[in-house]
Structures are given as C-alpha cells and as structure tokens.
Design a protein around this motif. Structure first.
Motif, PDB file in Angstrom:
ATOM      1  N   UNK A  55       0.928 -76.645 -31.696  1.00 34.43           N
ATOM      2  CA  UNK A  55       1.903 -77.055 -32.703  1.00 34.43           C
ATOM      3  C   UNK A  55       2.672 -75.855 -33.251  1.00 34.43           C
ATOM      4  N   UNK A  56       1.977 -74.775 -33.516  1.00 33.62           N
ATOM      5  CA  UNK A  56       2.613 -73.559 -34.019  1.00 33.62           C
ATOM      6  C   UNK A  56       3.581 -72.983 -32.995  1.00 33.62           C
ATOM      7  N   UNK A  57       3.216 -73.010 -31.728  1.00 34.81           N
ATOM      8  CA  UNK A  57       4.091 -72.513 -30.669  1.00 34.81           C
ATOM      9  C   UNK A  57       5.363 -73.340 -30.586  1.00 34.81           C
ATOM     10  N   UNK A  58       5.240 -74.647 -30.708  1.00 31.51           N
ATOM     11  CA  UNK A  58       6.428 -75.515 -30.679  1.00 31.51           C
ATOM     12  C   UNK A  58       7.361 -75.217 -31.843  1.00 31.51           C
ATOM     13  N   UNK A  59       6.797 -75.032 -33.030  1.00 31.39           N
ATOM     14  CA  UNK A  59       7.618 -74.724 -34.197  1.00 31.39           C
ATOM     15  C   UNK A  59       8.323 -73.378 -34.036  1.00 31.39           C
ATOM     16  N   UNK A  60       7.599 -72.384 -33.517  1.00 24.44           N
ATOM     17  CA  UNK A  60       8.202 -71.064 -33.320  1.00 24.44           C
ATOM     18  C   UNK A  60       9.305 -71.114 -32.270  1.00 24.44           C
ATOM     19  N   UNK A  61       9.091 -71.872 -31.214  1.00 28.13           N
ATOM     20  CA  UNK A  61      10.108 -72.015 -30.178  1.00 28.13           C
ATOM     21  C   UNK A  61      11.359 -72.667 -30.760  1.00 28.13           C
ATOM     22  N   UNK A  62      11.169 -73.681 -31.586  1.00 24.44           N
ATOM     23  CA  UNK A  62      12.297 -74.359 -32.218  1.00 24.44           C
ATOM     24  C   UNK A  62      13.069 -73.385 -33.126  1.00 24.44           C
ATOM     25  N   UNK A  63      12.344 -72.565 -33.877  1.00 25.22           N
ATOM     26  CA  UNK A  63      12.986 -71.576 -34.748  1.00 25.22           C
ATOM     27  C   UNK A  63      13.736 -70.517 -33.929  1.00 25.22           C
ATOM     28  N   UNK A  64      13.170 -70.115 -32.817  1.00 26.69           N
ATOM     29  CA  UNK A  64      13.846 -69.131 -31.964  1.00 26.69           C
ATOM     30  C   UNK A  64      15.165 -69.685 -31.434  1.00 26.69           C
ATOM     31  N   UNK A  65      15.167 -70.961 -31.040  1.00 27.52           N
ATOM     32  CA  UNK A  65      16.415 -71.569 -30.569  1.00 27.52           C
ATOM     33  C   UNK A  65      17.439 -71.668 -31.699  1.00 27.52           C
ATOM     34  N   UNK A  66      17.003 -71.946 -32.917  1.00 32.31           N
ATOM     35  CA  UNK A  66      17.922 -72.021 -34.045  1.00 32.31           C
ATOM     36  C   UNK A  66      18.524 -70.656 -34.350  1.00 32.31           C
ATOM     37  N   UNK A  67      17.722 -69.608 -34.243  1.00 32.82           N
ATOM     38  CA  UNK A  67      18.236 -68.251 -34.480  1.00 32.82           C
ATOM     39  C   UNK A  67      19.261 -67.879 -33.417  1.00 32.82           C
ATOM     40  N   UNK A  68      18.985 -68.209 -32.164  1.00 30.01           N
ATOM     41  CA  UNK A  68      19.932 -67.906 -31.076  1.00 30.01           C
ATOM     42  C   UNK A  68      21.222 -68.672 -31.256  1.00 30.01           C
ATOM     43  N   UNK A  69      21.150 -69.920 -31.710  1.00 29.19           N
ATOM     44  CA  UNK A  69      22.356 -70.740 -31.916  1.00 29.19           C
ATOM     45  C   UNK A  69      23.204 -70.202 -33.061  1.00 29.19           C
ATOM     46  N   UNK A  70      22.583 -69.628 -34.086  1.00 30.27           N
ATOM     47  CA  UNK A  70      23.332 -69.110 -35.232  1.00 30.27           C
ATOM     48  C   UNK A  70      23.994 -67.776 -34.953  1.00 30.27           C
TER      49      UNK A  70
END
Length: 71
Positions: A55-70
């Motif tokens: 679960x933590x890995x999924x959340x971190x992956x989602x945050x990494x994609x949001x940072x790349x998009x911004x």
C-alpha cells in the motif's frame, strides 16, 4: 545502525534462537497445540507488514507521478 546491520542481527537471532531451544519446550508447544497458534500469529503479522508495504509503495508511486506531472 544501518539497515544491513539490523537485517544481519535479525537473521542471526532467527538462526540462533531455534537452535538453542531444547526438545522439552518444543514437545510442550506441540502437545498443547500452541505451536500452530504461534505460527498463525507470525503469519498474520508478516502478512500485515507485506500489505502495508504494498500500500505504501502504491501511494509513493502515485505521488511520484504527480510530482513529474507538475514539473
């Protein structure tokens, strides 16, 4: 302590503790049916840890994609 030291210490404890247990303790645990309860509790704890890490890995992956998009 770094992660490798902690892991090494854990592995040593796991290897040494069963070797130091005498047969009377093992026989008592098996005869009383407690052995399977201990195994079940350990499996539940490890399953919980694994699910938490997934679960933590999924959340971190989602945050990494949001940072790349911004950027």
């Amino acid at each position: 302590m770094n992660k490798q030291s902690i892991l090494l210490l854990y592995l040593l404890l796991v290897a040494v503790l069963p070797a130091s247990a005498n047969n009377s303790t093992t026989d008592f645990m098996e005869s009383a049916g407690k052995f399977y309860v201990v195994i079940a509790v350990i499996l539940i704890i490890f399953t919980g840890i694994i699910l938490f890490l997934i679960n933590l890995d999924r959340k971190l992956t989602k945050l990494e994609y949001q940072i790349k998009d911004n950027e």
